[in-house]
Structures are given as C-alpha cells and as structure tokens.
Design an enzyme around this catalytic site. Structure first.
Site, PDB file in Angstrom:
ATOM      1  N   ASP A 100       0.907  -1.312  -0.136  1.00 53.64           N
ATOM      2  CA  ASP A 100       0.060   0.055  -0.072  1.00 53.64           C
ATOM      3  C   ASP A 100       1.042   1.371  -0.087  1.00 53.64           C
ATOM      4  O   ASP A 100       1.873   1.390   0.805  1.00 53.64           O
ATOM      5  CB  ASP A 100      -0.941   0.030   1.356  1.00 53.64           C
ATOM      6  CG  ASP A 100      -2.395   0.359   1.029  1.00 53.64           C
ATOM      7  OD1 ASP A 100      -2.381   1.455   0.402  1.00 53.64           O
ATOM      8  OD2 ASP A 100      -3.345  -0.426   1.096  1.00 53.64           O
ATOM      9  N   ASP A 208      -3.162   4.671  -2.373  1.00 51.64           N
ATOM     10  CA  ASP A 208      -4.069   5.221  -1.695  1.00 51.64           C
ATOM     11  C   ASP A 208      -4.367   6.716  -2.219  1.00 51.64           C
ATOM     12  O   ASP A 208      -3.708   7.714  -2.336  1.00 51.64           O
ATOM     13  CB  ASP A 208      -3.520   5.374  -0.130  1.00 51.64           C
ATOM     14  CG  ASP A 208      -4.680   5.753   0.862  1.00 51.64           C
ATOM     15  OD1 ASP A 208      -5.567   4.726   1.069  1.00 51.64           O
ATOM     16  OD2 ASP A 208      -4.654   6.812   1.459  1.00 51.64           O
ATOM     17  N   GLU A 271      -6.103   4.112  -6.031  1.00 56.45           N
ATOM     18  CA  GLU A 271      -7.584   4.397  -5.667  1.00 56.45           C
ATOM     19  C   GLU A 271      -7.706   5.664  -5.884  1.00 56.45           C
ATOM     20  O   GLU A 271      -7.201   6.888  -5.796  1.00 56.45           O
ATOM     21  CB  GLU A 271      -7.473   4.128  -4.046  1.00 56.45           C
ATOM     22  CG  GLU A 271      -8.794   4.224  -3.340  1.00 56.45           C
ATOM     23  CD  GLU A 271      -8.707   4.597  -1.940  1.00 56.45           C
ATOM     24  OE1 GLU A 271      -9.752   4.261  -1.413  1.00 56.45           O
ATOM     25  OE2 GLU A 271      -7.611   5.291  -1.669  1.00 56.45           O
ATOM     26  N   HIS A 343     -11.453  -2.894   3.087  1.00 53.23           N
ATOM     27  CA  HIS A 343     -11.500  -2.406   4.493  1.00 53.23           C
ATOM     28  C   HIS A 343     -12.261  -1.009   4.745  1.00 53.23           C
ATOM     29  O   HIS A 343     -12.476  -0.542   5.797  1.00 53.23           O
ATOM     30  CB  HIS A 343      -9.871  -2.238   4.956  1.00 53.23           C
ATOM     31  CG  HIS A 343      -9.336  -1.149   4.218  1.00 53.23           C
ATOM     32  ND1 HIS A 343      -9.142  -1.339   2.722  1.00 53.23           N
ATOM     33  CD2 HIS A 343      -8.868   0.102   4.646  1.00 53.23           C
ATOM     34  CE1 HIS A 343      -8.433   0.005   2.342  1.00 53.23           C
ATOM     35  NE2 HIS A 343      -8.409   0.940   3.354  1.00 53.23           N
ATOM     36  N   ASP A 344     -12.698  -0.560   3.692  1.00 49.73           N
ATOM     37  CA  ASP A 344     -13.313   0.951   3.874  1.00 49.73           C
ATOM     38  C   ASP A 344     -14.978   0.556   3.591  1.00 49.73           C
ATOM     39  O   ASP A 344     -15.819   1.674   3.831  1.00 49.73           O
ATOM     40  CB  ASP A 344     -13.003   1.837   2.976  1.00 49.73           C
ATOM     41  CG  ASP A 344     -11.649   2.400   3.032  1.00 49.73           C
ATOM     42  OD1 ASP A 344     -10.854   2.295   4.217  1.00 49.73           O
ATOM     43  OD2 ASP A 344     -11.035   2.850   2.131  1.00 49.73           O
TER      44      ASP A 344
HETATM   45  C1  GLC Z   1      -8.194   5.440   1.544  1.00 48.91           C
HETATM   46  C2  GLC Z   1      -7.917   4.272   2.537  1.00 48.91           C
HETATM   47  C3  GLC Z   1      -8.758   4.435   3.822  1.00 48.91           C
HETATM   48  C4  GLC Z   1      -8.025   5.662   4.374  1.00 48.91           C
HETATM   49  C5  GLC Z   1      -7.955   6.856   3.474  1.00 48.91           C
HETATM   50  C6  GLC Z   1      -6.994   7.758   4.023  1.00 48.91           C
HETATM   51  O1  GLC Z   1      -9.350   5.734   1.076  1.00 48.91           O
HETATM   52  O2  GLC Z   1      -8.412   3.096   1.790  1.00 48.91           O
HETATM   53  O3  GLC Z   1      -8.505   3.427   4.758  1.00 48.91           O
HETATM   54  O4  GLC Z   1      -8.679   6.078   5.605  1.00 48.91           O
HETATM   55  O5  GLC Z   1      -7.458   6.613   2.363  1.00 48.91           O
HETATM   56  O6  GLC Z   1      -5.454   7.480   3.724  1.00 48.91           O
END
Ligand code: GLC
Length: 568
Positions: A100, A208, A271, A343-344
């Site tokens: 990540d 991320d 992402e 995980h979100d």
């Molecule tokens: C992304 C991650 C999430 C995190 C956010 C800030 O969306 O998947 O878990 O809280 O970024 O890093």
C-alpha cells in the site's frame, strides 16, 4: 493476442488488512507472522496477488494509513525481515506482493512533518500545505480556515498550528497532513522510497487516494473555496483536489522514475474516489504509462444519499447502468478493477445481498459470481470468501474507526439524534469490514490467543474457514471455483461484455464473448424465483459451466441463484 496482454488481466487479487487477518504473538492485533502462517489459505484459494494494507510505522490514528516512516515495518506488525520472508514465500508459491502506497499524506508524526511544523523557515516547510488565516481574519477565528473545504473525516480540512499562526491542510484526519506534490523534492523522495521497495522484491503498489495528490493552486499559492455543503458552514473542495491539474503529469513522472526500464512484471492500482469512466480511460491507457487500473467508487456510492451515512436501498437498474458503463468504457482502452468489499466498505453480503440465515450463503456466492464474471481484475477482501457479514454493533463504544467516531461527534453536535447516527454507523461503518477473520469456531475465532482489538463476530461459530474448507457447497469452495475459472477460461478474463435485461429489477444478466466462445451469466438478486428461459431463451440449450446452487428446474432461476452457461 491474449498472450501479449499483461499477466494481471488474468489475475485475482486478495486484500489482507493485517490488523484483522491473523495474530501470531497474542497481542490481539494481526501481524506479518500471522500472514506468513496463513499463506496456505491463499494458495488454496488460488489467488495470484496479495495486496497488503499498510504495515509501516504509524501512530495508528487511521490504522496505518497515517505513516510515520515509509521504509520500515511497525513493530506492532513485525519486522523488515518478515516482510522479506513474505516476499520470498509468496514468490515461491507463484504469488506476488502489492504494497500500500499512502503518499497523499503522511502522519503528523513523520519526521518530515515534525521538521515542517518547526517553523516558517524550515527547509521542509513547503513539503506540506501551510497557509495563513483567511484575509481579514485572525488565526483561530471561526471560519478563518484558508478554504472552506470539509474533510473526508468530518470537520474542516485545516488545523491551526498555534506556534506559527498558520494552518496545515489535511483532506483526512488532522493526524494525516497532505504532502505538497508541487514541491519536486517531495516527489523525488516518494520515487526513491518506491524504488527501495521494488529493490526488496515487491511487485507493485496499491496507491491510496492517488487522484488527490494534485491540488488546484494559483501561481501565487492561493487555493479556492468549494460550493457550500447543504446545512453546513463548510464546502465541497473536491473540485480543487480530485483529479487536479497536474495529476497526469505526476503519475507519468512516477511511472518514468520508478518503473520504466526496470525488469519485472509489476502491477499498479490507483484508488480514485470520484473518478469517472472517461477519466479512468485516460489514467489506465497503457500508451500513457500512468497506472494499470483504478479503483472507482461509483457502484459503492449508489446506496448513498447526501453522504455515505444517508443510506438508501440500492436500485438494480442503477447498478446495471453503472457497471455496464464501466465495462463498455474500458473495453478497448484501459482496464477495470472489480470489487464489492474492502477495508473501507461494509460487508457486501449484508449490504447488497441477504444475510438472513436462509440466504446468506446463496447471496454471497451469487454476488461473487456476478462480480467475478465481469471483465477486469477481481479483488477479494479477507473474509469475503467466507461470507463474512456486518457486525452487530450495540453501542458507540463498540466502534474504533476514526471516520465513524469523528462522524458521530460532528453529527450529534450538529443536532442529529444519537440514535439515528448509530443506526447509520451500524450499516456503513468501516469497522464492519475490520472485525477479525473467522478462522474457526473457537472463542477468538482462531485469530488470536489474546483479546482481539475489535471483537470477533459472534456468528463465527458457524461462519468460519475451518467449517468451509472441505465443504464443496461452501462460500469458500465457490470462490475457489470462480478463481480457477478465470485462470482456465480466456473468455472469463478477456471476453467482451454485453449487458442484458437492463431494466429488469431482480435479474442481472450479461454475456461474455471471445471469438467463437460465449458465456451467458444470469444472477437472481432476490428471493423470488425467476423464469430464466422466458427471460433469456438462449439459456435453454446452453450447458452449465458454473452455478452456485443445485439445479432443480433448469427453466427457473431460484432465489439468489447464479448460473454461468456456455452458449452453443
Ligand atoms: C483510503 C484508504 C482509507 C484511508 C484513507 C486515507 O481511502 O483506503 O482506509 O482512511 O484513504 O488514507
């Protein structure tokens, strides 16, 4: 031609959220020793890639998405030696490791930020976004923040540093200050760090919120207010930081500096909240060399109202229209990634399926079939392959996630009733995805010998890996079959996608076609039996490739039944 396509067009990725995957030292928090101990689970499943959520040193304000050292492992999770061991063990099993990469922001405890915060003349001051109060206002006055942007984790995106009287920007929590990508030194430091990980043998990165790294800033350093948010003193700043003016330049530069000319078969997935299919085509066009695929958010936003906490039922037509548009939009250029859970997100079997005892297994396998038969790279989130469902949260004290807790404080102080905020948290909180993986029926589900950091779901006595491993009718066995199908059948990996019955409210159907080979996929996303042969006469003469239920009457698609057939 299929042989020329990158390896990941035939791959399935498995996401490990290490905190909740497997604890090897009894402190109640999952770790690398735990991941190493459970690699058989991954090879049995047949996945090609492990994406590891952050294991770097971190104050854990956002469970590791707040990094204080990019080139080390948090002792909470283990050691660098264990990370090296993981790379080796995965490679020996024919799998790859995706790390990540969290570089839109660091932790406020990262030495870079500590230095930056030390004062306006710090050599690293400009590594982050420091700004004076709004003109005509004094530091700390209500509304004196440099812009009106609302943070993704509630409240303003600016926190005042009393020592200098300036504010710093954080699109997420105040412990996650945004790095200033305008500064070339920041970019070079990130590139060097990425090369260091590749030198250790990792096979790529999940990036991320990577479409937030470029901010729309004027040459003299001003940032713009966003349109006001209804019922709030804050505004929506996303126009200033989602897919900002230099995003393509930054990603192309990163690719050039980190991957170009390097031997190996890498994977990058960005992402990108809010990304449109038109933008995704550009980001994933191989000719541009930016990223291989993106995580888009359209389908997981279809049940949101004014915010994710304002939950509405998903309308099937909206899902079809959205997935259909993404499949079509990336059919000739670029590539899709496919996911329900991560995980979100709350657990998909609860959110989009039917987690009642009668239909939990059937709806979990039905949703899986639907997703895995699309064109793109499927992502399996830990526990999804076991049919793990949302957690029965009782009170606020049961939640741990910074997003959930911040939301509660802000919503209640804005006048919402505590009960209604709790109801929304129960459905949408990210903690639903973060309870420990359910390995067996023992009291801590085989996750830890200590006290788990989040309680294990009481349903683990029935829903766990040990119970499913040798059961051919289990959710786990069905995932194994879906993953094998993608490896075996070029039409599953690469075939063209065509949506059928776009207006039907319960049956989701489509074809996949590669040359002469064509599959028809029909999924009943509801409890009412559906007349399959009436709806899709072509299914009549078509032999079964894979289904999720024993077939009693071939002409009828039972509740939550999914069928994949080969068209003659
Ligand atoms: C992304 C991650 C999430 C995190 C956010 C800030 O969306 O998947 O878990 O809280 O970024 O890093």
């Amino acid at each position: 031609m299929a042989a020329d396509l990158p390896w990941w067009t035939r791959a399935v990725v498995y996401q490990v959220y290490p905190r909740s995957f497997m604890d090897s030292d009894g402190d109640g928090i999952g770790d690398l020793g735990g991941v190493l101990a459970r690699l058989d689970h991954l090879s049995d499943l047949g996945v090609d890639v492990l994406w590891l959520s952050p294991v770097y040193p971190s104050p854990q304000a956002d469970n590791g998405y707040d990094i204080s050292d990019y080139q080390a492992i948090d002792p909470l999770f283990g050691s660098l030696d264990q990370l090296d061991e993981l790379v080796e063990a995965l490679h020996a099993r024919g799998m790859r490791l995706l790390m990540d990469l969290v570089v839109n922001h660091s932790s406020d405890e990262h030495p870079w930020f500590v230095e930056s915060r030390s004062g306006p003349t710090s050599p690293k001051r400009d590594w982050y976004w420091w700004r004076p109060p709004r003109p005509g206002m004094a530091a700390g006055d209500p509304g004196a923040e440099p812009t009106n942007w609302q943070s993704h984790f509630s409240g303003p995106t600016w926190t005042l540093d009393p020592a200098s009287g300036e504010y710093y920007l954080h699109l997420f929590d105040r412990k996650q200050p945004d790095l200033n990508w305008e500064n070339p030194e920041v970019r070079q430091a990130v590139h060097a760090m990425m090369r260091w990980w590749l030198d250790r043998g990792v096979d790529g990165f999940r990036m991320d919120v990577i479409n937030m790294i470029s901010k729309d800033v004027t040459p003299d350093g001003r940032l713009h207010d966003g349109p006001p948010l209804p019922g709030s003193a804050l505004g929506d700043g996303s126009g200033s930081f989602l897919g900002g003016p230099r995003i393509h330049e930054f990603l192309a530069e990163m690719h050039r500096e980190v991957f170009a000319g390097r031997d190996g078969a890498f994977l990058t997935v960005g992402e990108m909240p809010g990304v449109t299919v038109e933008q995704a085509r550009v980001f994933t066009d191989p000719a541009r060399a930016e990223v291989d695929m993106v995580f888009q958010f359209e389908h997981v936003g279809l049940d949101h109202g004014t915010s994710k906490w304002d939950v509405h039922p998903l309308r099937m037509r909206d899902l079809k229209a959205s997935f259909g548009r993404w499949q079509a939009g990336l059919s000739d250029v670029g590539w899709n990634s496919l996911y329900w859970d991560n995980h979100d997100q709350p657990r998909a079997v609860t959110r989009f399926g039917d987690d009642s005892p009668r239909y939990r297994r059937d709806s979990a396998t039905c949703l899986a079939t639907l997703l895995h038969l699309h064109r793109g790279t499927p992502y399996v989130y830990q526990g999804q392959e076991l049919g793990m469902a949302n957690f029965p949260f009782a009170t606020l004290e049961d939640f741990a996630d910074v997003e959930s807790l911040n939301h509660y404080v802000h919503a209640v102080s804005a006048g919402e009733s505590a009960d209604s905020v709790l109801t929304a948290l129960r459905r949408m909180s990210r903690d639903n995805a973060r309870t420990p993986v359910q390995w067996d029926a023992s009291p801590s589900a085989g996750f830890t010998t200590g006290t788990p950091w989040l309680p294990v779901n009481p349903d683990h006595r029935e829903w766990n890996a040990a119970a499913q491993r040798d059961d051919p009718a289990s959710v786990l066995a069905h995932y194994r079959r879906l993953i094998a199908l993608r490896h075996e059948e070029p039409v599953v990996a690469l075939g063209d996608f065509a949506m059928l019955l776009p207006d039907h409210d319960e049956v989701y159907a489509f074809t996949r076609t590669l040359g002469e080979d064509a599959l028809l996929v029909a999924c009943n996303l509801g409890r009412r039996p559906q007349p399959l042969f009436e709806l899709l006469p072509r299914a009549k003469e078509a032999p079964l490739v894979l289904g999720n239920l024993p077939i009693e009457d071939a002409a009828v698609l039972g509740p939550w039944e999914a069928r994949v057939v080969r068209l003659p």
